[in-house]
Design a protein around this motif. Sequence first.
Motif, PDB file in Angstrom:
ATOM      1  N   ILE A  92       0.127   8.711   5.549  1.00 26.29           N
ATOM      2  CA  ILE A  92      -0.311   9.758   5.312  1.00 26.29           C
ATOM      3  C   ILE A  92       0.081  10.753   3.833  1.00 26.29           C
ATOM      4  N   VAL A  93       1.185  10.348   3.633  1.00 30.37           N
ATOM      5  CA  VAL A  93       1.012  10.520   1.999  1.00 30.37           C
ATOM      6  C   VAL A  93       0.676   9.695   0.940  1.00 30.37           C
ATOM      7  N   SER A  94       0.865   8.399   1.500  1.00 31.18           N
ATOM      8  CA  SER A  94      -0.684   7.702   0.438  1.00 31.18           C
ATOM      9  C   SER A  94      -1.989   7.839   1.459  1.00 31.18           C
ATOM     10  N   LEU A  95      -2.327   8.181   1.664  1.00 29.03           N
ATOM     11  CA  LEU A  95      -3.673   8.481   1.868  1.00 29.03           C
ATOM     12  C   LEU A  95      -3.906   9.572   1.194  1.00 29.03           C
ATOM     13  N   PHE A 152       1.261  -1.488  -0.034  1.00 35.63           N
ATOM     14  CA  PHE A 152      -0.188  -0.120   0.235  1.00 35.63           C
ATOM     15  C   PHE A 152       0.858   0.901   0.459  1.00 35.63           C
ATOM     16  N   LEU A 153       1.887   1.618   0.857  1.00 35.55           N
ATOM     17  CA  LEU A 153       2.839   2.707   0.804  1.00 35.55           C
ATOM     18  C   LEU A 153       3.921   2.890  -0.480  1.00 35.55           C
ATOM     19  N   ALA A 154       3.493   1.748  -1.467  1.00 36.02           N
ATOM     20  CA  ALA A 154       4.002   1.565  -2.630  1.00 36.02           C
ATOM     21  C   ALA A 154       3.530   3.108  -3.684  1.00 36.02           C
ATOM     22  N   LEU A 201      -7.015  10.507  -0.738  1.00 42.21           N
ATOM     23  CA  LEU A 201      -8.215  11.595  -0.324  1.00 42.21           C
ATOM     24  C   LEU A 201      -7.879  12.753  -1.504  1.00 42.21           C
ATOM     25  N   TYR A 202      -6.808  12.955  -2.399  1.00 46.09           N
ATOM     26  CA  TYR A 202      -6.487  13.929  -2.698  1.00 46.09           C
ATOM     27  C   TYR A 202      -7.767  14.907  -3.595  1.00 46.09           C
ATOM     28  N   LYS A 203      -8.397  15.845  -3.304  1.00 51.27           N
ATOM     29  CA  LYS A 203      -9.887  16.741  -3.809  1.00 51.27           C
ATOM     30  C   LYS A 203     -10.952  16.126  -3.404  1.00 51.27           C
ATOM     31  N   ILE A 204     -11.294  14.706  -2.833  1.00 48.15           N
ATOM     32  CA  ILE A 204     -12.588  14.520  -2.239  1.00 48.15           C
ATOM     33  C   ILE A 204     -13.090  14.995  -1.065  1.00 48.15           C
ATOM     34  N   ASN A 205     -14.305  15.453  -1.459  1.00 52.69           N
ATOM     35  CA  ASN A 205     -14.623  15.827  -0.364  1.00 52.69           C
ATOM     36  C   ASN A 205     -15.419  15.291   1.228  1.00 52.69           C
ATOM     37  N   GLY A 233       0.954  14.849 -14.868  1.00 49.09           N
ATOM     38  CA  GLY A 233      -0.153  14.637 -14.429  1.00 49.09           C
ATOM     39  C   GLY A 233      -0.334  13.315 -14.091  1.00 49.09           C
ATOM     40  N   LEU A 234       1.104  12.478 -13.762  1.00 51.05           N
ATOM     41  CA  LEU A 234       1.364  11.442 -13.674  1.00 51.05           C
ATOM     42  C   LEU A 234       1.997  11.211 -12.334  1.00 51.05           C
ATOM     43  N   GLN A 235       2.672  13.034 -11.795  1.00 42.31           N
ATOM     44  CA  GLN A 235       3.552  12.914 -10.601  1.00 42.31           C
ATOM     45  C   GLN A 235       2.056  12.144  -9.705  1.00 42.31           C
ATOM     46  N   PRO A 236       2.271  12.579  -7.789  1.00 45.14           N
ATOM     47  CA  PRO A 236       1.515  12.421  -6.811  1.00 45.14           C
ATOM     48  C   PRO A 236       0.954  13.573  -6.527  1.00 45.14           C
ATOM     49  N   LYS A 237      -0.427  13.933  -6.219  1.00 46.02           N
ATOM     50  CA  LYS A 237      -0.912  14.613  -5.312  1.00 46.02           C
ATOM     51  C   LYS A 237      -0.437  14.918  -4.756  1.00 46.02           C
ATOM     52  N   TYR A 238       0.266  14.266  -3.595  1.00 46.88           N
ATOM     53  CA  TYR A 238       0.526  14.903  -2.920  1.00 46.88           C
ATOM     54  C   TYR A 238       1.785  14.388  -2.282  1.00 46.88           C
ATOM     55  N   ASP A 239       3.967  14.272  -2.147  1.00 47.90           N
ATOM     56  CA  ASP A 239       4.200  13.969  -1.679  1.00 47.90           C
ATOM     57  C   ASP A 239       4.940  14.289   0.065  1.00 47.90           C
ATOM     58  N   ILE A 240       6.302  13.868  -0.159  1.00 51.16           N
ATOM     59  CA  ILE A 240       7.056  14.172   0.734  1.00 51.16           C
ATOM     60  C   ILE A 240       7.502  15.686   1.364  1.00 51.16           C
ATOM     61  N   SER A 241       6.988  15.861   0.114  1.00 49.31           N
ATOM     62  CA  SER A 241       7.676  18.122   0.355  1.00 49.31           C
ATOM     63  C   SER A 241       6.498  18.243   1.004  1.00 49.31           C
ATOM     64  N   ASP A 242       5.736  17.599   0.692  1.00 51.43           N
ATOM     65  CA  ASP A 242       3.931  18.139   1.146  1.00 51.43           C
ATOM     66  C   ASP A 242       4.426  17.767   2.757  1.00 51.43           C
ATOM     67  N   LEU A 243       3.945  17.264   2.655  1.00 53.71           N
ATOM     68  CA  LEU A 243       3.858  16.917   4.781  1.00 53.71           C
ATOM     69  C   LEU A 243       5.012  17.470   4.643  1.00 53.71           C
ATOM     70  N   LYS A 244       5.998  17.530   4.382  1.00 52.75           N
ATOM     71  CA  LYS A 244       7.348  18.348   5.273  1.00 52.75           C
ATOM     72  C   LYS A 244       7.100  20.162   5.555  1.00 52.75           C
ATOM     73  N   GLU A 245       6.298  20.431   4.714  1.00 52.15           N
ATOM     74  CA  GLU A 245       5.660  22.241   4.619  1.00 52.15           C
ATOM     75  C   GLU A 245       4.654  21.692   6.064  1.00 52.15           C
ATOM     76  N   TYR A 246       3.679  20.932   6.112  1.00 50.66           N
ATOM     77  CA  TYR A 246       3.122  21.219   6.921  1.00 50.66           C
ATOM     78  C   TYR A 246       3.547  20.415   8.273  1.00 50.66           C
ATOM     79  N   ILE A 247       4.557  19.176   8.660  1.00 51.08           N
ATOM     80  CA  ILE A 247       5.005  19.088   9.998  1.00 51.08           C
ATOM     81  C   ILE A 247       6.095  20.404  10.186  1.00 51.08           C
ATOM     82  N   ALA A 248       6.357  21.203   9.448  1.00 55.34           N
ATOM     83  CA  ALA A 248       7.243  22.799   9.719  1.00 55.34           C
ATOM     84  C   ALA A 248       5.779  23.239  10.281  1.00 55.34           C
TER      85      ALA A 248
END
Length: 366
Positions: A304-307, A161-163, A311-315, A275-290
């Motif tokens: 967290i990155v995988s989930l 799953f994490l892959a 769920l990206y853009k799912i209300n 268009g085939l890149q992750p919508k959310y990656d580790i750099s996004d998470l680092k910003e959130y952690i900071a």
Amino acid sequence: MSKKKSRLKLAQEQAESAIKKTNDKISELGTHTSQLYNELNILQKLFDDIRNVPSEKRFEYEKLKKIRLNWKQQAEKIESDYKNAVAKNAGKGAAGVGAGIAVAALGPTAAMGIATTFGIASTGTAISTLSGAAATNAALAWLGGGALAAGGGGMAAGKAFLALAGPVGWAIGGVALVSSGLLLWKGKSDQNRLEEIFTLISKRDVKSYELAIVEINERISRIKDESQKLNCASERTRTFGLDYSLMTEAQQYELGSYVNLMNSSTQLLVNPIIGLQPKYDISDLKEYIAFSKKKFDDKQKSLIVSLSNLLYKINLDEKDKILLWKSFKRNKKFLSSIEMSKQDFEFSIIGTVTDALEHKYRLEKG
């Protein structure tokens, strides 16, 4: 009389169809990147044969040569790793559950298309902030639905799953995995809502594929144009002689413009298809952690990155979040894939994911 297909099943079939079309386009991209690579090498060889080129100019095109070599090695590694993984997982059902590129079809040319799609930079890291290894994993996830990237025998293998990241993994194996627990629900309304959520995820990913196809078509068009320019540049360079110091100023200037051409052409090889890149990656998470000052271990970060990609853009409202949490918690395959016990999968994980996504949305709005 055949049973009517559910909305989720139809959406997943649409995703599979979009994946196949994207695959065909990636294979076509590989044909053109192969030609571009050859044209670049021809011009590079002509440059290598010229004597007395100023060191700063030589350094510039030598650097480009290294970038291209790295890209070629990445393509070869993807081809090799995929075939090794297929051989390793023979009979386990891991191969062929993904995007549908047959082993025989994954030759050097198709691998070049894959290498360009997921992109690497001169340092060996993907321009999209994926590491070189992660870019290879993304390619393998595309080829084998996540199972091969995880190195295991199928989606239930540890860390499978994490892959998965972004549209690559989710439409192929992720939605099938996390929605596999739907039949366990007794309440029809809850089951319908979960199915609706996973349907929205599949439809979102179909749009990603459609946009990626447009992007790949644009890339192919540019590559064709650059290949033609490189061919003309090689023809011109052959007429300049082999001694830079004996060339006219105009010829030296023209050679400089060809170095710029090699640079732009090389970028067409190594820049990923956005268009085939992750919508959310580790750099996004680092910003959130900071921002949040929260701390997570490596397994939590991966989850967290995988989930977040799922769920990206799912209300989701609060009821949806609880529903999803319970669904994940009941799903033994899912828990096995993230190597987490039922007790450890707390509701706070869903809360963190939605909070992290909200933070990204705010940043995107500026």
